[in-house]
Design an enzyme around this catalytic site. Structure first.
Site, PDB file in Angstrom:
ATOM      1  N   GLU A 248       4.985   3.238  -6.650  1.00 19.86           N
ATOM      2  CA  GLU A 248       4.412   3.524  -7.970  1.00 19.86           C
ATOM      3  C   GLU A 248       2.920   3.297  -7.827  1.00 19.86           C
ATOM      4  O   GLU A 248       2.482   2.164  -7.610  1.00 19.86           O
ATOM      5  CB  GLU A 248       5.036   2.552  -8.972  1.00 19.86           C
ATOM      6  CG  GLU A 248       5.225   3.103 -10.331  1.00 19.86           C
ATOM      7  CD  GLU A 248       5.796   4.491 -10.387  1.00 19.86           C
ATOM      8  OE1 GLU A 248       6.897   4.719  -9.876  1.00 19.86           O
ATOM      9  OE2 GLU A 248       5.127   5.359 -10.955  1.00 19.86           O
ATOM     10  N   CYS A 282      -2.052   1.048 -15.265  1.00 16.50           N
ATOM     11  CA  CYS A 282      -1.852   2.335 -14.583  1.00 16.50           C
ATOM     12  C   CYS A 282      -1.606   3.442 -15.588  1.00 16.50           C
ATOM     13  O   CYS A 282      -1.880   4.598 -15.318  1.00 16.50           O
ATOM     14  CB  CYS A 282      -0.675   2.217 -13.625  1.00 16.50           C
ATOM     15  SG  CYS A 282       0.809   1.600 -14.424  1.00 16.50           S
TER      16      CYS A 282
HETATM   17  P1  NAD Z   1      -3.563  -2.824  -3.873  1.00 15.75           P
HETATM   18  O1  NAD Z   1      -2.869  -1.624  -3.324  1.00 15.75           O
HETATM   19  O2  NAD Z   1      -4.854  -3.218  -3.280  1.00 15.75           O
HETATM   20  O3  NAD Z   1      -2.615  -4.125  -3.736  1.00 15.75           O
HETATM   21  C1  NAD Z   1      -1.320  -4.155  -4.279  1.00 15.75           C
HETATM   22  C2  NAD Z   1      -0.485  -5.179  -3.507  1.00 15.75           C
HETATM   23  O4  NAD Z   1      -0.310  -4.740  -2.169  1.00 15.75           O
HETATM   24  C3  NAD Z   1      -1.122  -6.566  -3.421  1.00 15.75           C
HETATM   25  O5  NAD Z   1      -0.106  -7.525  -3.605  1.00 15.75           O
HETATM   26  C4  NAD Z   1      -1.677  -6.602  -1.992  1.00 15.75           C
HETATM   27  O6  NAD Z   1      -1.789  -7.886  -1.459  1.00 15.75           O
HETATM   28  C5  NAD Z   1      -0.618  -5.804  -1.258  1.00 15.75           C
HETATM   29  N1  NAD Z   1      -1.060  -5.210   0.019  1.00 15.75           N
HETATM   30  C6  NAD Z   1      -2.318  -4.877   0.411  1.00 15.75           C
HETATM   31  N2  NAD Z   1      -2.288  -4.334   1.645  1.00 15.75           N
HETATM   32  C7  NAD Z   1      -0.990  -4.305   2.043  1.00 15.75           C
HETATM   33  C8  NAD Z   1      -0.313  -3.824   3.198  1.00 15.75           C
HETATM   34  N3  NAD Z   1      -0.956  -3.260   4.218  1.00 15.75           N
HETATM   35  N4  NAD Z   1       1.038  -3.943   3.258  1.00 15.75           N
HETATM   36  C9  NAD Z   1       1.720  -4.483   2.234  1.00 15.75           C
HETATM   37  N5  NAD Z   1       1.134  -4.956   1.093  1.00 15.75           N
HETATM   38  C10 NAD Z   1      -0.210  -4.859   1.000  1.00 15.75           C
HETATM   39  O7  NAD Z   1      -3.683  -2.570  -5.426  1.00 15.75           O
HETATM   40  P2  NAD Z   1      -4.401  -3.494  -6.514  1.00 15.75           P
HETATM   41  O8  NAD Z   1      -5.873  -3.349  -6.356  1.00 15.75           O
HETATM   42  O9  NAD Z   1      -3.798  -4.854  -6.484  1.00 15.75           O
HETATM   43  O10 NAD Z   1      -3.928  -2.802  -7.881  1.00 15.75           O
HETATM   44  C11 NAD Z   1      -4.572  -1.722  -8.468  1.00 15.75           C
HETATM   45  C12 NAD Z   1      -3.823  -0.445  -8.236  1.00 15.75           C
HETATM   46  O11 NAD Z   1      -2.468  -0.581  -8.662  1.00 15.75           O
HETATM   47  C13 NAD Z   1      -4.370   0.717  -9.028  1.00 15.75           C
HETATM   48  O12 NAD Z   1      -4.486   1.861  -8.216  1.00 15.75           O
HETATM   49  C14 NAD Z   1      -3.330   0.954 -10.099  1.00 15.75           C
HETATM   50  O13 NAD Z   1      -3.252   2.233 -10.613  1.00 15.75           O
HETATM   51  C15 NAD Z   1      -2.098   0.575  -9.390  1.00 15.75           C
HETATM   52  N6  NAD Z   1      -1.026   0.255 -10.340  1.00 15.75           N
HETATM   53  C16 NAD Z   1      -0.010   1.160 -10.499  1.00 15.75           C
HETATM   54  C17 NAD Z   1       0.992   0.913 -11.412  1.00 15.75           C
HETATM   55  C18 NAD Z   1       2.122   1.902 -11.608  1.00 15.75           C
HETATM   56  O14 NAD Z   1       3.148   1.537 -12.174  1.00 15.75           O
HETATM   57  N7  NAD Z   1       1.971   3.150 -11.203  1.00 15.75           N
HETATM   58  C19 NAD Z   1       0.963  -0.262 -12.155  1.00 15.75           C
HETATM   59  C20 NAD Z   1      -0.095  -1.140 -11.985  1.00 15.75           C
HETATM   60  C21 NAD Z   1      -1.077  -0.866 -11.067  1.00 15.75           C
END
Ligand code: NAD
Length: 519
Positions: A248, A282
């Site tokens: 997502e 999001c």
């Molecule tokens: P991010 O992708 O930087 O991090 C999300 C999570 O992934 C964190 O817990 C992070 O530690 C982990 N992570 C980072 N690198 C990883 C890897 N290589 N392997 C596994 N896990 C890893 O995102 P963010 O900055 O925390 O959140 C913002 C983003 O989330 C925005 O793009 C937003 O749109 C999206 N978001 C989407 C929804 C949805 O339902 N579509 C909901 C909320 C947020």
């Protein structure tokens, strides 16, 4: 980064780990110091969960439901303390925290109530008379260990959309909160493990990207919510490991205001839908298309109402602000870049447009004279900006709404239900809200999932939101105790011809083919 030894009861890990600090984005104070878990900690936690999962699955939906409801009771009994942690680690206003527990209450109740129905074995009928010799059933069995990785924007609400259906399905769950906001969630996981007498089938892995990658390497299925950038990496690793992966990702949700809309409601909807949680959702309204005849009225009212919102960090126990801080410096950089890029390319700011001198606060910002050459209309902002574009027709609004790599949610504002449905069916997004913004995300029987680069499959909602954590087992049982079958060894010409005739008789179209008269 400090290097103290750590053993956290919420993970089961006993390996020495360095630590990291979680800071409040509003004032920079340290909220907590937590272990930066690595591969060894994650492997230990996964092994412990795997050992506990069979007992959890054996409890059945009702037994598991009792524990989940006890967990919900515990969360509600500790709500003020947990929400204070949410506020401290995220910098959000008290008002914006209300959604966090609402999601927990709704999702736990919904899946506990429906788990038995969603997980019930089903009998299916064969589709031709030859299948009458068989009894056909489908069993639903959980994935033993599910990984759930989530971002920082709703420290409690995000995992609560994914974790309850996984636990209710009988899976054990290895969770990985964002390194920016792990505190409240880790406390909720501690509550499950230590306060309600439930088996240790959930753990919270604290740390950054490396810890997340280690989670992907341990689990049987992964659900990820976050950026498209990280989502791609996880999808690649899941493909290498041949495990199911549900993503997502980001959004750039369009709002279409047609000329027969209730403008006051549309303005209020845009203000909340675009600015709640400082726009860090999001499913927030990210771009607005307004039909020419109502454009001026809409922009004037939007500017006045946005400018009147109160932004800042609520002192403990107060509800004096509408929204709070941005989550981190990276988020502030994106918002500032999008606003500056729009201004450089000819847009005007009608309110806001400058960050506050202190803390990570950015005011509600309305941008006009924007177009699709600008980053604010094409890239996800995830901030308190409302770019508004004038459109001549319904068709132009639909074309622009669909001109995006994202397709998470959307909204259409009109007083004509037929027009609403006509426009809604043309929008390339996983959800369409009529005369509301982001409302679909809180109706848990509805599927929630992104189209295009916003996601893969259903994230939560309805039976699919639980069944994605399960595996279907086909159960095919013989009704009669025959010694052999027509198509078994040894082959003979007579048996083969008989078999082929039977296949044609039962499945071919037209008498000639059925009787094999075409040779
Ligand atoms: P991010 O992708 O930087 O991090 C999300 C999570 O992934 C964190 O817990 C992070 O530690 C982990 N992570 C980072 N690198 C990883 C890897 N290589 N392997 C596994 N896990 C890893 O995102 P963010 O900055 O925390 O959140 C913002 C983003 O989330 C925005 O793009 C937003 O749109 C999206 N978001 C989407 C929804 C949805 O339902 N579509 C909901 C909320 C947020």
């Amino acid at each position: 980064m400090a290097t103290t030894a750590n053993r956290t009861p919420t993970s089961g890990g006993a390996v020495i780990a360095p630590t990291f600090e979680v800071r409040c984005p509003a004032d920079g104070r340290v909220v907590a110091t937590l272990p930066e878990m690595g591969k060894a900690n994650v492997a230990l936690a996964a092994a412990e969960l795997r050992a506990a999962q069979p007992e959890w699955e054996a409890l059945g939906p009702d037994g598991r439901g009792k524990h989940l409801l006890n967990w919900l009771d515990w969360i509600l009994d500790n709500e003020q303390r947990i929400l204070a942690l949410v506020q401290a680690e995220s910098g959000k206003s008290a008002g914006d925290t209300t959604i966090e527990t609402m999601v927990a209450v709704e999702v736990i109740n919904y899946y506990v109530k429906n788990a038995r129905k969603f997980l019930t074995d089903r009998s299916v009928r064969g589709h031709n008379p030859a299948a009458l010799a068989k009894s056909l059933r489908v069993f639903i069995r959980p994935q033993p260990l599910v990984g759930i990785i989530f971002p920082w924007n709703y420290p409690l609400g995000m995992p609560m959309m994914d974790v309850p259906p996984a636990l209710a399905a009988g899976a054990a769950v290895l969770t990985k909160p964002s390194e920016f906001t792990p505190v409240a969630w880790t406390e909720c996981v501690r509550g499950f493990r230590e306060e309600i007498g439930a088996p240790p089938v959930i753990a919270s892995i604290t740390g950054g990207g490396e810890a997340g990658a280690a989670v992907v390497d341990e689990v049987d299925m992964i659900t990820f919510t976050g950026s498209a950038r990280t989502g791609r990496k996880i999808a690649v690793r899941a493909a290498e490991r041949l495990i199911p992966c549900n993503l997502e990702l980001g959004g750039k949700d369009p709002m279409i205001v047609l000329d027969d809309a209730n403008i006051d409601r549309a303005v209020n909807g845009a203000i909340w839908g675009g600015l709640f949680n400082a726009g860090q959702a999001c499913i927030s309204v990210e771009r607005i298309y307004v039909q020419e005849p109502v454009y001026d009225e809409f922009v004037d009212k939007l500017t006045a109402k946005a400018g009147a919102l109160r932004v800042g960090m609520d002192p403990a126990g107060s509800w004096q602000n509408d929204f709070g801080a941005l989550a981190n410096d990276a988020q502030m950089d994106i918002v500032e870049r999008h606003v500056q890029d729009a201004i450089d390319k000819g847009a005007s700011v009608t309110t806001g447009g400058q960050r506050d001198a202190n803390g990570l606060f950015y005011p509600p910002t309305v941008l006009v004279d924007v177009d699709h050459t600008m980053a604010c209309m094409r890239e996800e902002t995830f901030g308190p900006t409302l770019p508004v574009m004038k459109v001549r027709s319904e068709e132009e609004a639909i074309r622009l709404a669909n001109d995006s790599q994202y397709g998470l949610s959307s909204s259409v504002w009109t007083s004509d239900p037929e027009r609403a449905e006509r426009v809604g069916r043309c929008i390339e997004a996983g959800a369409v809200n009529i005369n509301n913004a982001a409302a679909n995300a809180f109706q848990f029987p509805l599927p929630f999932g992104g189209w295009k680069e916003s996601g893969t499959g259903s994230r939560f909602g309805g039976a699919a939101g639980m069944l994605k954590y399960c595996r279907e087992q086909a159960y095919c049982s013989e009704r009669f105790d025959l010694t052999s079958e027509l198509h078994w060894y040894p082959y003979t010409k007579t048996k083969g011809e008989l078999f082929n005739r039977a296949v044609r008789l039962l499945g071919a179209r037209g008498l000639r083919r059925r009787l094999g008269l075409n040779g």
